[in-house]
Design an enzyme around this catalytic site. Sequence first.
Site, PDB file in Angstrom:
ATOM      1  N   LYS A 119       0.837  -1.206   0.000  1.00  0.00           N
ATOM      2  CA  LYS A 119       0.000   0.000   0.000  1.00  0.00           C
ATOM      3  C   LYS A 119       0.872   1.257   0.000  1.00  0.00           C
ATOM      4  O   LYS A 119       0.615   2.218  -0.742  1.00  0.00           O
ATOM      5  CB  LYS A 119      -0.900  -0.023   1.244  1.00  0.00           C
ATOM      6  CG  LYS A 119      -2.054   0.918   1.176  1.00  0.00           C
ATOM      7  CD  LYS A 119      -2.893   0.860   2.431  1.00  0.00           C
ATOM      8  CE  LYS A 119      -3.834  -0.326   2.456  1.00  0.00           C
ATOM      9  NZ  LYS A 119      -4.523  -0.441   3.747  1.00  0.00           N
ATOM     10  N   PHE A 158     -16.544  11.426   9.574  1.00  0.00           N
ATOM     11  CA  PHE A 158     -17.875  11.065   9.061  1.00  0.00           C
ATOM     12  C   PHE A 158     -17.879  10.853   7.554  1.00  0.00           C
ATOM     13  O   PHE A 158     -18.920  10.967   6.911  1.00  0.00           O
ATOM     14  CB  PHE A 158     -18.894  12.147   9.433  1.00  0.00           C
ATOM     15  CG  PHE A 158     -18.936  12.431  10.910  1.00  0.00           C
ATOM     16  CD1 PHE A 158     -19.631  11.593  11.765  1.00  0.00           C
ATOM     17  CD2 PHE A 158     -18.257  13.519  11.446  1.00  0.00           C
ATOM     18  CE1 PHE A 158     -19.663  11.848  13.135  1.00  0.00           C
ATOM     19  CE2 PHE A 158     -18.286  13.780  12.808  1.00  0.00           C
ATOM     20  CZ  PHE A 158     -18.990  12.937  13.667  1.00  0.00           C
ATOM     21  N   LEU A 159     -16.712  10.618   6.971  1.00  0.00           N
ATOM     22  CA  LEU A 159     -16.672  10.597   5.504  1.00  0.00           C
ATOM     23  C   LEU A 159     -17.442   9.415   4.924  1.00  0.00           C
ATOM     24  O   LEU A 159     -17.504   8.336   5.491  1.00  0.00           O
ATOM     25  CB  LEU A 159     -15.239  10.629   4.976  1.00  0.00           C
ATOM     26  CG  LEU A 159     -14.267   9.496   5.259  1.00  0.00           C
ATOM     27  CD1 LEU A 159     -14.476   8.334   4.313  1.00  0.00           C
ATOM     28  CD2 LEU A 159     -12.853  10.031   5.095  1.00  0.00           C
ATOM     29  N   ALA A 218     -35.627   3.005  -0.257  1.00  0.00           N
ATOM     30  CA  ALA A 218     -35.878   1.598   0.083  1.00  0.00           C
ATOM     31  C   ALA A 218     -35.222   0.714  -0.970  1.00  0.00           C
ATOM     32  O   ALA A 218     -35.074   1.106  -2.119  1.00  0.00           O
ATOM     33  CB  ALA A 218     -37.371   1.346   0.130  1.00  0.00           C
ATOM     34  N   CYS A 272     -18.913   0.133   7.297  1.00  0.00           N
ATOM     35  CA  CYS A 272     -19.220   0.936   8.491  1.00  0.00           C
ATOM     36  C   CYS A 272     -20.564   0.591   9.128  1.00  0.00           C
ATOM     37  O   CYS A 272     -20.600   0.077  10.249  1.00  0.00           O
ATOM     38  CB  CYS A 272     -19.185   2.418   8.139  1.00  0.00           C
ATOM     39  SG  CYS A 272     -17.524   2.968   7.756  1.00  0.00           S
TER      40      CYS A 272
HETATM   41  C1  UDX Z   1     -21.401   5.651   6.166  1.00  0.00           C
HETATM   42  C2  UDX Z   1     -21.851   7.017   6.703  1.00  0.00           C
HETATM   43  O1  UDX Z   1     -22.751   7.622   5.776  1.00  0.00           O
HETATM   44  C3  UDX Z   1     -20.645   7.910   6.941  1.00  0.00           C
HETATM   45  O2  UDX Z   1     -21.048   9.147   7.501  1.00  0.00           O
HETATM   46  C4  UDX Z   1     -19.692   7.196   7.887  1.00  0.00           C
HETATM   47  O3  UDX Z   1     -18.545   7.966   8.102  1.00  0.00           O
HETATM   48  C5  UDX Z   1     -19.322   5.828   7.330  1.00  0.00           C
HETATM   49  O4  UDX Z   1     -20.485   5.056   7.070  1.00  0.00           O
HETATM   50  P1  UDX Z   1     -20.628   4.746   3.775  1.00  0.00           P
HETATM   51  O5  UDX Z   1     -20.400   3.414   4.416  1.00  0.00           O
HETATM   52  O6  UDX Z   1     -19.626   5.275   2.814  1.00  0.00           O
HETATM   53  O7  UDX Z   1     -20.808   5.865   4.891  1.00  0.00           O
HETATM   54  O8  UDX Z   1     -22.005   4.609   2.982  1.00  0.00           O
HETATM   55  P2  UDX Z   1     -23.419   5.346   2.930  1.00  0.00           P
HETATM   56  O9  UDX Z   1     -23.448   6.287   1.800  1.00  0.00           O
HETATM   57  O10 UDX Z   1     -23.823   5.837   4.251  1.00  0.00           O
HETATM   58  O11 UDX Z   1     -24.337   4.101   2.531  1.00  0.00           O
HETATM   59  C6  UDX Z   1     -24.403   2.957   3.384  1.00  0.00           C
HETATM   60  C7  UDX Z   1     -25.284   1.900   2.787  1.00  0.00           C
HETATM   61  O12 UDX Z   1     -26.644   2.272   2.894  1.00  0.00           O
HETATM   62  C8  UDX Z   1     -25.056   1.557   1.328  1.00  0.00           C
HETATM   63  O13 UDX Z   1     -25.055   0.158   1.185  1.00  0.00           O
HETATM   64  C9  UDX Z   1     -26.236   2.189   0.632  1.00  0.00           C
HETATM   65  O14 UDX Z   1     -26.567   1.507  -0.554  1.00  0.00           O
HETATM   66  C10 UDX Z   1     -27.316   2.065   1.666  1.00  0.00           C
HETATM   67  N1  UDX Z   1     -28.382   3.068   1.571  1.00  0.00           N
HETATM   68  C11 UDX Z   1     -28.104   4.389   1.724  1.00  0.00           C
HETATM   69  C12 UDX Z   1     -29.683   2.659   1.356  1.00  0.00           C
HETATM   70  O15 UDX Z   1     -29.972   1.464   1.229  1.00  0.00           O
HETATM   71  N2  UDX Z   1     -30.667   3.611   1.283  1.00  0.00           N
HETATM   72  C13 UDX Z   1     -30.420   4.931   1.429  1.00  0.00           C
HETATM   73  O16 UDX Z   1     -31.371   5.720   1.364  1.00  0.00           O
HETATM   74  C14 UDX Z   1     -29.099   5.323   1.646  1.00  0.00           C
END
Ligand code: UDX
Length: 437
Positions: free
Chosen positions: A35, A149-150, A256, A264
């Site tokens: 990496k 929170f990214l 949905a 995460c």
């Molecule tokens: C998340 C948090 O959003 C972020 O703030 C934290 O720091 C890390 O965890 P991430 O894992 O990148 O980020 O994904 P995110 O965009 O939150 O989506 C998570 C999951 O939820 C995905 O599988 C997405 O498809 C799903 N999702 C999201 C839904 O099923 N419906 C939605 O309306 C939104």
Amino acid sequence: MRISVIGCGYLGAVHAACMAQLGHDVVGLDVDEAKIARLTRAEAPFFEPGLPELLQESMATGRLRFTSDPAEVAGARVHFVCVGTPQKRGEHAADLRYVEAAVQALLPHLAPGDVVVGKSTVPVGTAEVIAEQVAAVQPEATVVWNPEFLREGFAVQDTLHPDRIVYGLPPGPAGERARALLDEVYATPLADGTPQVVTDYATAQLVKVAANSFLATKISFINAMAELCEATGADVTQLADAIGHDERIGRRFLNAGLGFGGGCLPKDIRAFMARAGELGVDQALSFLREVDSINMRRRVRMVDLAREVCQGSIVGRRVAVLGAAFKPDSDDIRDSPALSVAAQMGLQGATVVVTDPQALENAERVWPDLTYAATAYEAAKDADVVVLATEWKQYRELDPVEFGAVVAGKRIVDGRNVLDPAQWRAAGWVYRALGRP
Ligand code: UDX
């Protein structure tokens, strides 16, 4: 400011590049030599829009370098701990071994006045333990908890322009000095008006898991409504639009479908429940068990829908799965609902071909038994049913007429509610979706 970033995974690599972009002098440390070699060539070790450009820009300034030698963090005044906290094997709790290793690597190099900044998502109480370890070795160094929170796919933007900046500080003048130093690190986003919350260790650690639990709950809420919609013939997308107009509810994160996955949300809600149990307040979070169950049920329902459109059996049927990543604009397949559905259908006797614009290499490594194709058209060749599992733009924009020419049977299950049912049906497809009639 001289900064070290310990752990160059998703969080750390992006954080290091962004801190250099803000004008700081940054060294990134990781135990993974491969990496480090890639990062040193200014190559991103994972798919993240904007990161390769940012790495190239920052490396060219000479303000960003990467190393696997812990001694090179000496001289930095602020040390960000950015390692992963995955779920423990066979348990719900978080595995803190990487956090512990990072702190141990850092301790011998700490100087008076240094600030150790925890960014990893940890069980509440971890910051306090690290603060004790640091105090035992370097009493004039201070620990701050500064959760991240990214979102994957928006990681660069979220780091340079965060929604909020949270500091968990120890009480007294040491905390105030650390705060002043971190304010210098984040001078640019703070000057842009980013809201700041300054609090204690416990609150800062809880903010992160509380935020992710809320997001997971919001998704599972609408997916529970999808179950009701399926039982009544209602349309969950219209329901979400209608309730989302209420500003108190809001439309975001009410999509949905196949539910949440990734590195995460799933492991964070589980680790949070495990920690609550240790603290004797497991009842407070027992609803998260339901949030997790609703989420996992969607995957089962998706396979059932594929079976329904194939007249009751997928044995021997050819299934094209569009998407392998846990969400679009990511090559991350950790706890991916798409791959979970693909693997289930494979185990149940279907011939499954998976495609994804970015995540195929990762998917093939973890699920070598599935078949992979480079494009949606190749995956769907002679398919009896197409399953849309990750809403990449190229799948949302598929032309149902052209696409219909390559499949054996025009059947599609929209796991993310992103296609226009009328358009697909008009092109002769049997269209089914989660939570829609
Ligand atoms: C998340 C948090 O959003 C972020 O703030 C934290 O720091 C890390 O965890 P991430 O894992 O990148 O980020 O994904 P995110 O965009 O939150 O989506 C998570 C999951 O939820 C995905 O599988 C997405 O498809 C799903 N999702 C999201 C839904 O099923 N419906 C939605 O309306 C939104």
